[in-house]
Write an enzyme that holds these catalytic residues in place. Structure first.
Site, short mmCIF file in Angstrom:
data_model
loop_
_atom_site.label_atom_id
_atom_site.label_comp_id
_atom_site.label_asym_id
_atom_site.label_seq_id
_atom_site.Cartn_x
_atom_site.Cartn_y
_atom_site.Cartn_z
N ASP A 1 0.79 -1.24 0.00
CA ASP A 1 0.00 0.00 0.00
C ASP A 1 0.83 1.30 0.00
OD1 ASP A 1 -1.87 -2.01 0.34
OD2 ASP A 1 -2.90 -1.07 2.02
N ASP A 51 -4.66 -0.61 -1.62
CA ASP A 51 -5.98 -0.42 -1.05
C ASP A 51 -6.82 0.21 -2.17
OD1 ASP A 51 -7.28 -0.90 1.37
OD2 ASP A 51 -6.93 1.12 2.14
N HIS A 86 -10.68 1.15 -2.67
CA HIS A 86 -12.04 1.16 -2.13
C HIS A 86 -13.05 1.73 -3.11
CE1 HIS A 86 -10.58 -0.01 1.74
NE2 HIS A 86 -9.93 1.10 1.97
N HIS A 113 -10.36 7.28 1.69
CA HIS A 113 -8.99 7.17 1.17
C HIS A 113 -8.95 6.09 0.10
CE1 HIS A 113 -9.34 4.02 4.20
NE2 HIS A 113 -8.43 3.36 3.50
N LYS A 170 -6.99 -4.97 -2.87
CA LYS A 170 -7.78 -5.34 -1.69
C LYS A 170 -8.60 -4.14 -1.25
CE LYS A 170 -4.08 -4.15 1.52
NZ LYS A 170 -4.78 -3.06 2.21
N CYS A 222 -1.98 -2.27 7.84
CA CYS A 222 -1.95 -3.26 6.75
C CYS A 222 -0.65 -4.06 6.69
CB CYS A 222 -2.25 -2.58 5.43
SG CYS A 222 -3.97 -1.98 5.37
#
Ligand SMILES: [Zn+2]
Length: 187
Positions: free
Chosen positions: A18, A60, A62, A79, A104, A143
């Site tokens: 990340d 990451d 989202h 974020h 993810k 993470c």
């Protein structure tokens, strides 16, 4: 502190967690001095390429309005929203063209801190003949911690690269280091 060119060997993988704009200064969920991991990781990337060690990078990723965001009573400000500049890898991170990327945090119904959490990564690493994983990135106490602990649970030797990871809070970082050591990580 080991030098990457001296320690990387066949059967190893470099796993970068990340390292995205939103987790660096100026981003939506900035980790203090988070961008300082970039030059360190670039040295590890160069060494990995020289040694023929594969590079994996998680992100990451989202959907807008993800349940981990404060607007949904989650713990974090919005974020790494998919396809935004904040979700992009840090521009100075020199990921090789053949980097294997792990996405993810895209699930609508739960968050995923670990790069191993329902991504199939453990199976892929085994398929690639990996025994030992060198892990760095952001954030140490969230993470990265979850990824290191899952790597161990999946039966890999896990090495945290300590100068390639920074925490959201110093206290959280110290706790995470203890937990990772107790679980069997090399630091
Ligand atoms: Zn997230």
């Amino acid at each position: 502190m080991s030098h990457p060119t001296e320690v990387l060997q066949p059967g190893d993988a470099l796993l970068i967690v990340d390292v995205q704009n939103d987790f660096c200064p100026g981003g939506a969920l900035p980790i203090e001095r988070g961008d300082e991991v970039v030059p360190v990781l670039n040295r590890w990337i160069d060494a990995a390429r020289a040694a023929g060690v594969p590079v994996y990078a998680s992100r990451d990723w989202h959907p807008a309005g993800h349940l981990s965001f404060e607007e949904r009573e989650g713990p974090w400000p919005p974020h790494c929203v998919q396809d935004t500049a904040g979700a992009a890898f840090h521009p100075d991170l020199r990921l090789p063209p053949d980097t294997i990327k792990i996405t993810k945090g895209a699930r609508f119904d739960q968050d995923q801190y670990s790069a191993f959490d329902q991504t199939g990564l453990a199976d892929q690493l085994r398929r690639d003949g990996i025994k030992r994983v060198w892990i760095g990135g952001l954030a140490l106490d969230v993470c990265v911690r979850a990824t290191v602990l899952d790597a161990l649970k999946e039966g890999f030797a896990a090495h945290l690269i300590p100068d390639a990871s920074l925490p959201v809070t110093r206290e959280g970082g110290e706790k995470a280091l203890r937990e990772m050591r107790e679980a069997g990580a090399e630091i």
